[in-house]
Design a protein around this motif. Structure first.
Motif, PDB file in Angstrom:
ATOM      1  N   VAL A  51       0.828  -0.963   0.140  1.00  0.00           N
ATOM      2  CA  VAL A  51       0.115  -0.017   0.001  1.00  0.00           C
ATOM      3  C   VAL A  51       0.747   1.255  -0.057  1.00  0.00           C
ATOM      4  O   VAL A  51       0.689   2.305  -0.664  1.00  0.00           O
ATOM      5  N   ALA A  52       2.225   1.139   0.757  1.00  0.00           N
ATOM      6  CA  ALA A  52       3.031   2.477   0.750  1.00  0.00           C
ATOM      7  C   ALA A  52       3.542   2.672  -0.495  1.00  0.00           C
ATOM      8  O   ALA A  52       3.727   3.590  -0.966  1.00  0.00           O
ATOM      9  N   ALA A  53       3.714   1.427  -1.136  1.00  0.00           N
ATOM     10  CA  ALA A  53       4.278   1.603  -2.511  1.00  0.00           C
ATOM     11  C   ALA A  53       3.315   1.970  -3.721  1.00  0.00           C
ATOM     12  O   ALA A  53       3.652   2.106  -4.888  1.00  0.00           O
ATOM     13  N   ARG A  54       1.973   1.965  -3.305  1.00  0.00           N
ATOM     14  CA  ARG A  54       0.788   2.263  -4.215  1.00  0.00           C
ATOM     15  C   ARG A  54       0.763   1.329  -5.269  1.00  0.00           C
ATOM     16  O   ARG A  54       0.003   1.428  -6.345  1.00  0.00           O
ATOM     17  N   LEU A  55       1.222   0.069  -4.988  1.00  0.00           N
ATOM     18  CA  LEU A  55       0.872  -1.146  -5.653  1.00  0.00           C
ATOM     19  C   LEU A  55      -0.237  -1.656  -5.470  1.00  0.00           C
ATOM     20  O   LEU A  55      -0.976  -2.381  -6.296  1.00  0.00           O
ATOM     21  N   LEU A  56      -0.892  -1.371  -4.086  1.00  0.00           N
ATOM     22  CA  LEU A  56      -2.238  -1.862  -3.643  1.00  0.00           C
ATOM     23  C   LEU A  56      -2.743  -0.600  -3.155  1.00  0.00           C
ATOM     24  O   LEU A  56      -2.046   0.165  -2.643  1.00  0.00           O
ATOM     25  N   ALA A  57      -4.137  -0.608  -3.003  1.00  0.00           N
ATOM     26  CA  ALA A  57      -5.020   0.404  -2.134  1.00  0.00           C
ATOM     27  C   ALA A  57      -5.882  -0.311  -1.398  1.00  0.00           C
ATOM     28  O   ALA A  57      -6.248  -1.313  -1.706  1.00  0.00           O
ATOM     29  N   ARG A  58      -6.038   0.455  -0.044  1.00  0.00           N
ATOM     30  CA  ARG A  58      -6.891   0.004   0.763  1.00  0.00           C
ATOM     31  C   ARG A  58      -8.218   0.701   0.452  1.00  0.00           C
ATOM     32  O   ARG A  58      -8.458   1.856   0.826  1.00  0.00           O
ATOM     33  N   ARG A  59      -9.393   0.022   0.444  1.00  0.00           N
ATOM     34  CA  ARG A  59     -10.532   0.767   0.430  1.00  0.00           C
ATOM     35  C   ARG A  59     -11.391   1.162   1.822  1.00  0.00           C
ATOM     36  O   ARG A  59     -10.514   0.797   2.588  1.00  0.00           O
ATOM     37  N   ARG A  60     -12.251   1.737   1.685  1.00  0.00           N
ATOM     38  CA  ARG A  60     -12.962   2.138   2.855  1.00  0.00           C
ATOM     39  C   ARG A  60     -13.502   1.099   3.761  1.00  0.00           C
ATOM     40  O   ARG A  60     -13.377   1.252   4.958  1.00  0.00           O
ATOM     41  N   ASP A  61     -13.784   0.140   3.270  1.00  0.00           N
ATOM     42  CA  ASP A  61     -14.409  -1.048   3.859  1.00  0.00           C
ATOM     43  C   ASP A  61     -13.163  -1.883   4.402  1.00  0.00           C
ATOM     44  O   ASP A  61     -13.250  -2.973   4.949  1.00  0.00           O
ATOM     45  N   GLY A  62     -12.060  -1.648   4.281  1.00  0.00           N
ATOM     46  CA  GLY A  62     -10.755  -2.327   4.842  1.00  0.00           C
ATOM     47  C   GLY A  62     -10.231  -3.248   4.069  1.00  0.00           C
ATOM     48  O   GLY A  62      -9.221  -3.860   4.311  1.00  0.00           O
ATOM     49  N   SER A  63     -11.000  -3.392   2.740  1.00  0.00           N
ATOM     50  CA  SER A  63     -10.407  -4.722   1.957  1.00  0.00           C
ATOM     51  C   SER A  63      -9.492  -3.807   1.023  1.00  0.00           C
ATOM     52  O   SER A  63      -9.210  -2.633   1.149  1.00  0.00           O
ATOM     53  N   TYR A  64      -8.764  -4.905   0.171  1.00  0.00           N
ATOM     54  CA  TYR A  64      -7.579  -4.199  -0.653  1.00  0.00           C
ATOM     55  C   TYR A  64      -7.885  -4.516  -2.120  1.00  0.00           C
ATOM     56  O   TYR A  64      -8.454  -5.604  -2.426  1.00  0.00           O
ATOM     57  N   GLU A  65      -7.134  -3.660  -3.131  1.00  0.00           N
ATOM     58  CA  GLU A  65      -7.558  -3.738  -4.251  1.00  0.00           C
ATOM     59  C   GLU A  65      -6.453  -3.397  -5.068  1.00  0.00           C
ATOM     60  O   GLU A  65      -5.368  -2.772  -4.400  1.00  0.00           O
TER      61      GLU A  65
END
Length: 262
Positions: A51-65
């Motif tokens: 997430v810090a590297a912006r390879l993944l993003a965390r959604r408001r519901d806590g899941s990842y995309e």
């Protein structure tokens, strides 16, 4: 679930990225850990790095995309340059044939769909850009396999999977098909991958040889694809000619945030 010993932090991080697919575009921590085969604590720590590297993003519901940086890096990949060079010719081919067209490249032991275009009345396909097709029973796959190194042909033909009652699985019969395809410059598939669908494909040749396969697919009830051969050959040739100005061998590298050693 415990992971295999000796896996590096990089391989574990990649297993998290590989966990995503069309059926799983967003997942929770526990889902990702399970699909990646990682302990939850390890997955949680690596997800924070991704997430810090912006390879993944965390959604408001806590899941990842998947994060925007993956898309940005993907634009630098050789298939993206190929797609951009081919797109006008794919559009012309759809108009000329009235059928679905797709462009594929060889990736490991499968055909990677780089682009797919269709008119509303064309044959629908489940394989959108980024999807994979088998090599031994699709027209684009056969073209790529016919021009692949002999060792890959041996590996693919060792145990070809059966997808329909019409799938050819006899290795010797497939070898004869590949020899004919390499000599003739075109491949066909009739209900070998999906019932009710047939396709024809030709190679796209760049400065370094065959780099892709261009195919047309249609319902079995559509007029025979013989009329598609001429525009298909013209489109494949035009794409190949346009590749002289496109670098398909080297992609620019963007530095990534380092992952911690483990």
């Amino acid at each position: 679930m415990r992971t295999a010993p000796g896996r590096s932090a990089t391989s574990r991080a990649l297993s998290l990225l590989d966990a995503f697919d069309a059926a799983h575009p967003a997942m929770t921590l526990s889902q990702l850990a399970r699909r990646a085969g990682l302990p939850v604590a390890t997955a949680h720590r690596l997800l924070g790095e991704l997430v810090a590297a912006r390879l993944l993003a965390r959604r408001r519901d806590g899941s990842y995309e998947i994060g925007a940086r993956v898309w940005q890096l993907g634009l630098l990949a050789p298939p993206t340059s190929l797609r951009e060079a081919a797109l006008p010719h794919l559009q012309d081919l759809v108009v000329a044939t009235g059928h679905t067209v797709h462009l594929a490249v060889l990736e490991d032991r499968r055909a990677l769909v780089v682009e797919r275009l269709a008119r509303s009345r064309s044959q629908p396909t489940r394989h959108s850009p980024g999807g994979h097709l088998p090599l031994h029973c699709t027209a684009v796959g056969k073209v790529l396999l016919a021009h692949a190194p002999p060792e890959l042909q041996v590996e693919v033909l060792r145990a070809p999977a059966r997808y329909t009652p019409w799938t050819v699985t006899d290795p010797e019969a497939l070898r004869r098909q590949l020899a004919t395809i390499a000599a003739s410059g075109s491949a066909r598939s009739t209900q070998e991958h999906r019932p009710g669908v047939w396709s024809v494909a030709m190679p796209v040749t760049g400065p370094a040889g065959v780099v892709a396969a261009l195919g047309v697919l249609a319902p079995l009830t559509a007029p025979r694809l013989a009329s598609a051969l001429s525009p298909l050959a013209a489109a494949a040739g035009a794409i190949g000619a346009s590749l002289a100005d496109v670098d398909l061998g080297e992609a620019s590298e963007a530095p990534l945030a380092p992952l911690p050693p483990e």
